[in-house]
Write a protein that holds these residues in place. Structure first.
Motif, PDB file in Angstrom:
ATOM      1  N   GLN A  51       0.992  -1.215   0.212  1.00 41.45           N
ATOM      2  CA  GLN A  51       0.225   0.085  -0.169  1.00 41.45           C
ATOM      3  C   GLN A  51       0.689   1.453  -0.075  1.00 41.45           C
ATOM      4  OE1 GLN A  51      -2.610   0.375   2.834  1.00 41.45           O
ATOM      5  NE2 GLN A  51      -3.793  -1.688   2.639  1.00 41.45           N
TER       6      GLN A  51
ATOM      7  N   GLU B  88       1.884   4.947  -2.068  1.00 38.65           N
ATOM      8  CA  GLU B  88       1.679   5.852  -3.779  1.00 38.65           C
ATOM      9  C   GLU B  88       2.648   5.280  -5.509  1.00 38.65           C
ATOM     10  OE1 GLU B  88      -1.088   8.846  -2.356  1.00 38.65           O
ATOM     11  OE2 GLU B  88       0.066   9.549  -3.960  1.00 38.65           O
TER      12      GLU B  88
ATOM     13  N   ALA C 219     -10.479   2.854  -8.548  1.00 35.61           N
ATOM     14  CA  ALA C 219      -9.245   2.745  -8.420  1.00 35.61           C
ATOM     15  C   ALA C 219      -8.581   3.650  -9.052  1.00 35.61           C
ATOM     16  CB  ALA C 219      -8.855   1.776  -9.779  1.00 35.61           C
TER      17      ALA C 219
ATOM     18  N   THR D 157      -5.409  -1.068 -17.021  1.00 36.41           N
ATOM     19  CA  THR D 157      -4.714  -1.277 -15.736  1.00 36.41           C
ATOM     20  C   THR D 157      -3.267  -0.599 -16.022  1.00 36.41           C
ATOM     21  OG1 THR D 157      -5.943  -2.384 -14.479  1.00 36.41           O
ATOM     22  CG2 THR D 157      -4.235  -1.310 -13.165  1.00 36.41           C
TER      23      THR D 157
ATOM     24  N   ARG E 111      -5.630   4.293  -7.066  1.00 36.65           N
ATOM     25  CA  ARG E 111      -5.459   3.963  -5.956  1.00 36.65           C
ATOM     26  C   ARG E 111      -4.167   2.364  -5.790  1.00 36.65           C
ATOM     27  NH1 ARG E 111     -10.666   6.596  -5.894  1.00 36.65           N
ATOM     28  NH2 ARG E 111     -10.801   8.344  -5.012  1.00 36.65           N
ATOM     29  N   ASP E 112      -5.368   1.985  -6.793  1.00 37.38           N
ATOM     30  CA  ASP E 112      -4.747  -0.049  -6.406  1.00 37.38           C
ATOM     31  C   ASP E 112      -4.690  -0.281  -8.100  1.00 37.38           C
ATOM     32  OD1 ASP E 112      -5.473  -2.550  -5.052  1.00 37.38           O
ATOM     33  OD2 ASP E 112      -3.901  -2.245  -5.886  1.00 37.38           O
TER      34      ASP E 112
ATOM     35  N   MET F 242     -10.106  -4.923  -6.356  1.00 42.52           N
ATOM     36  CA  MET F 242      -8.767  -4.280  -5.833  1.00 42.52           C
ATOM     37  C   MET F 242      -8.012  -4.504  -4.806  1.00 42.52           C
ATOM     38  SD  MET F 242      -9.336  -0.464  -6.157  1.00 42.52           S
ATOM     39  CE  MET F 242     -10.060   0.061  -4.936  1.00 42.52           C
TER      40      MET F 242
ATOM     41  N   ASN G  34      -4.930  -4.605  -2.969  1.00 38.33           N
ATOM     42  CA  ASN G  34      -4.391  -4.773  -1.900  1.00 38.33           C
ATOM     43  C   ASN G  34      -5.073  -3.996  -1.362  1.00 38.33           C
ATOM     44  OD1 ASN G  34      -1.615  -5.028  -2.181  1.00 38.33           O
ATOM     45  ND2 ASN G  34      -1.207  -3.407  -3.735  1.00 38.33           N
ATOM     46  N   TRP G  35      -5.845  -3.370  -1.225  1.00 40.64           N
ATOM     47  CA  TRP G  35      -7.153  -2.244  -0.416  1.00 40.64           C
ATOM     48  C   TRP G  35      -8.568  -3.986  -0.209  1.00 40.64           C
ATOM     49  CZ3 TRP G  35      -8.908   2.541   0.237  1.00 40.64           C
ATOM     50  CH2 TRP G  35      -7.975   3.285  -0.100  1.00 40.64           C
TER      51      TRP G  35
ATOM     52  N   ALA H 261      -1.921 -10.223 -10.321  1.00 42.13           N
ATOM     53  CA  ALA H 261      -1.893  -8.417  -9.424  1.00 42.13           C
ATOM     54  C   ALA H 261      -0.639  -8.644  -9.824  1.00 42.13           C
ATOM     55  CB  ALA H 261      -2.643  -8.458  -7.984  1.00 42.13           C
TER      56      ALA H 261
ATOM     57  N   ARG I  59       2.074  -6.057 -12.130  1.00 36.84           N
ATOM     58  CA  ARG I  59       3.111  -5.310 -10.678  1.00 36.84           C
ATOM     59  C   ARG I  59       4.532  -5.280 -11.196  1.00 36.84           C
ATOM     60  NH1 ARG I  59       2.642  -4.303  -4.210  1.00 36.84           N
ATOM     61  NH2 ARG I  59       5.219  -4.383  -4.629  1.00 36.84           N
TER      62      ARG I  59
END
Lengths: 410, 303
Positions: free
Chosen positions: A16, A18, B170, B204, B215-216, B257, B259-260, B292, B296
């Motif tokens: 988490q 930014e 997001a 994405t 945000r994610d 999402m 991570n959230w 995800a 990343r």
């Protein structure tokens, strides 16, 4: 434009936080970008006066062409992607630090069964559909039309846009009556005025040109597309999509159509003689035992036609040349006698196309030393016969160069 | 068609059709298979189009999706998004999403017929009679000016709506300096099941490539519930391909999402028991988390 990801938030908590991707373009690049966007003509003149183009190519060199075939195998029977310049997108190039800056066009063939015309009972047909989308470039709208009116205000083409504004009444430039422009006047060296504005890509025009060229060249033999004389024939629909428009979509589109046709494999079909139904036989079912099948087939009055690729005639190879209006080379002393000395740029990029304002020559040649199609567009340039034959010889050279690319492995 | 029911279906040996590229090989190396929870091979590329602010190409198995992002740009001059899929903000869209199948070739007619959102799903037979394919598109030349075949349009609107739902939580569209408008255009070059998943992954990547703050990373997982068969228990398969989708009883698609740990889209169709639905949801969620990680990696290390 290099971009790096940067962690911009202080607290990290298992992912988490930014992450932002920052584009680190320096100030100089911004100035260059602005100059190129606002004054494309002068920007290009800086390069052409030194006999080179912004991408570093000499005038008569075209970009390297990458053709990737058979990459859409699920829903279409022949497909090709042509990239002019840039790196190969779908292929596994692991070292592509720069984005591919090339014109990319995808073509795919789908097959339909239809009724042949009465005059030509053994002929099939080829249909072409060209689409574009906002994907293709910043000026394209949702329907795939490119609009130039919105950017014409930024270009120094005042007469072209204002002259159109007088008739269309929708330009925000203000209408000064069309004469006596102060800062916007674009006079040529010999006193004539330039009325040109960049021409947008017209997909309908492109569509009909490709259709015409494919039909009139001897590339495809239409009798190969017939199934049952007088009753059924194949209709090949080539769907062409402009993925990235960086100039010279015409060449890329025709080449992709040719490559997709080269890649096309007509499937095995069963023709039911009683009611004329044509059924595509799936690959898995095709291998059932031989003798049994023959007996069965006779009983069902069904006949199989072999699946095959098309035999190709000489490939129609296009060559597009942009003609820069002659006031660009004002340094040239040859302008004295009033004859124009335009600059020919082979395989123009987007910027060069804009500056050329719709003055192009597109010729299609094949390796049999025939000119299949010759098209000179635009009202701002005129060609002499010598020029035309010089261009034709360039076209033939290109045909020899590109034909092995399309008909490889055959 | 006959081929579906004749071949017995083994969830532990789902064909991946990786050898589809070579038709003239006699299947010498046996076709590779995957288990029920294995995802298909994912291939992600960023920055593939020079004329778009951000772009990406995602190949998810055989599904190929291309995405282009325009923006971010100030809100008040978003010329293309008049009353787009914004919904509750007075007709002005901060995020415009559009999913299009490449005309004629993005989607197979038979999957359109069987899993189309038009009409009743119980009419499982082909709703497009054969002559529609050969005559209607050709006899009406004005139809071909639209970007997609008319029959696929409801699917496209549905997917566009789902994409908007998946991306809008997001995407941070209210940054410093006012609201920003962003346009996302997704083109499905070839659909082999999981087009929505590939579309979200592509969107994405392209949004990140364009520099839009997010945000994610939204991801999508999809699971299909196959019918019970002999032993009375329904099987859940992760990341179904087109053939498997056509045979499935129900499909669960989840966008979240990771991570959230919040779900944005939960789209379920078909019939299944409650346990199967729960299991499918968990399988889909695991799929999200896996994807995800790939996203990343691509953003941090890729080109």
């Amino acid at each position: 434009m290099t971009s790096k990801t940067k962690l911009s938030s202080a607290h990290l908590n298992e992912g988490q936080g930014e992450y932002t991707i920052q584009n680190e373009t320096s100030g100089q690049e911004w100035i260059l970008d602005a100059y190129r966007s606002l004054e494309p003509r002068n920007y290009l003149k800086e390069f052409t006066s030194q006999n080179v183009r912004p991408c570093g190519r000499p005038f008569h060199t075209s970009r390297p062409i990458t053709i990737l075939t058979s990459f859409l195998k699920r829903n279409s029977r022949g497909s090709a992607m042509v990239t002019l310049g840039g790196s190969d997108k779908i292929g596994n190039t692991d070292d592509s630090t720069s984005s591919s800056s090339g014109t990319t066009v995808i073509a795919a063939c789908t097959l339909l069964v239809g009724h042949p015309g009465n005059a030509t009972p053994t002929h099939g047909d080829i249909d072409v559909l060209v689409t574009a989308s906002p994907l293709s470039g910043p000026r394209f709208d949702i329907m795939g039309r490119e609009s130039v009116d919105s950017v014409a205000a930024f270009y120094n083409y005042p007469h072209g846009s204002n002259a159109r504004a007088a008739t269309e009444n929708d330009n925000g430039n203000g209408n000064h009556g069309g004469h006596g422009q102060n800062y916007n006047c674009n006079n040529n060296e010999d006193g004539t005025r330039n009325y040109d504005a960049p021409h947008p890509l017209d997909i309908k025009q492109l569509e009909s040109w490709i259709r015409r060229t494919l039909r009139s060249s001897r590339y495809i033999d239409p009798t190969e597309l017939g199934i049952e004389p007088g009753k059924s024939a194949w209709r090949v629909r080539i769907s062409i999509h402009v993925v990235n428009h960086d100039g010279n979509v015409w060449d890329a589109a025709l080449l992709s159509a040719c490559a997709a046709l080269a890649d096309l494999k007509l499937p095995v079909v069963e023709v039911n003689r009683k009611d004329g139904n044509v059924r595509i036989v799936d690959g898995a079912e095709g291998g059932i035992g031989g003798d049994d099948n023959g007996v069965e087939a006779e009983k069902k009055k069904v006949q199989r036609r072999e699946g095959r690729s098309l035999t190709l005639g000489p490939v129609p190879v296009p060559l597009t040349i942009a003609i820069l209006p002659s006031n660009n080379n004002s340094n040239d002393k040859a302008n004295k006698n009033g004859k124009s000395n335009p600059i020919f740029l082979v395989d123009p990029t987007h910027l060069e196309e804009d500056v050329a304002c719709g003055n192009f020559v597109t010729l299609v040649c094949n390796t049999d030393d025939e000119i299949v199609d010759f098209n000179k567009k635009g009202s701002g340039s005129r060609l002499s016969l010598n020029r035309i034959s010089a261009l034709a010889s360039m076209g033939f050279g290109r045909a020899k160069e590109l034909e092995p690319l399309i008909v490889k492995d055959r | 068609s006959a081929s579906f029911s004749s071949v017995p279906f083994d969830p532990w040996r789902r064909p991946t059709h990786d050898d589809d590229d070579d038709d003239d090989r006699d299947g010498d190396p046996p076709p590779t298979t995957r288990g029920p929870k294995t995802l298909r091979r994912l291939h992600l590329r960023r920055s593939v189009l020079s004329q778009s602010t951000g772009s990406s190409l995602v190949e998810w198995g055989h599904t190929k999706v291309l995405c282009s992002v325009r923006g971010p740009r100030p809100f008040h001059c978003s010329g293309l998004s008049h009353g787009g899929s914004g919904g509750g903000n007075g007709g002005k869209a901060a995020l415009l999403c559009q999913v299009r199948y490449l005309s004629q070739i993005g989607l197979r007619p038979e999957s359109l017929a069987r899993r189309s959102f038009v009409g009743d799903a119980s009419h499982a037979g082909a709703k497009l009679p054969k002559d529609v394919l050969s005559t209607s598109q050709d006899a009406a030349p004005h139809v071909s000016s639209s970007n997609s075949s008319v029959a696929a349009f409801p699917d496209e609107t549905h997917l566009s709506r789902l994409l908007h739902d998946a991306l809008s939580p997001a995407v941070m569209s209210d940054g410093p300096g006012g609201n920003r408008a962003v346009d996302v255009y997704v083109h499905v070059l070839q659909s082999d099941g999981g087009a929505f998943g590939a579309a979200v992954a592509a969107a994405t990547l392209a949004l990140a490539d364009a520099g839009v703050g997010m945000r994610d990373l939204p991801c999508v997982g999809c699971a299909a519930v196959m019918s019970a068969g002999g032993n009375g228990r329904e099987r859940v398969l992760a990341d179904p391909s087109e053939d498997e989708l056509l045979r499935a009883e129900g499909v669960v698609t989840v966008a979240m999402m990771p991570n959230w740990r919040e779900v944005m889209v939960w789209d379920q169709c078909g019939r299944m028991s409650v346990e199967a639905s729960r299991e499918a949801m968990e399988v889909a969620r695991d799929g999200c988390v896996t994807v995800a990680k790939f996203l990343r990696n691509c953003l941090l290390e890729g080109p």
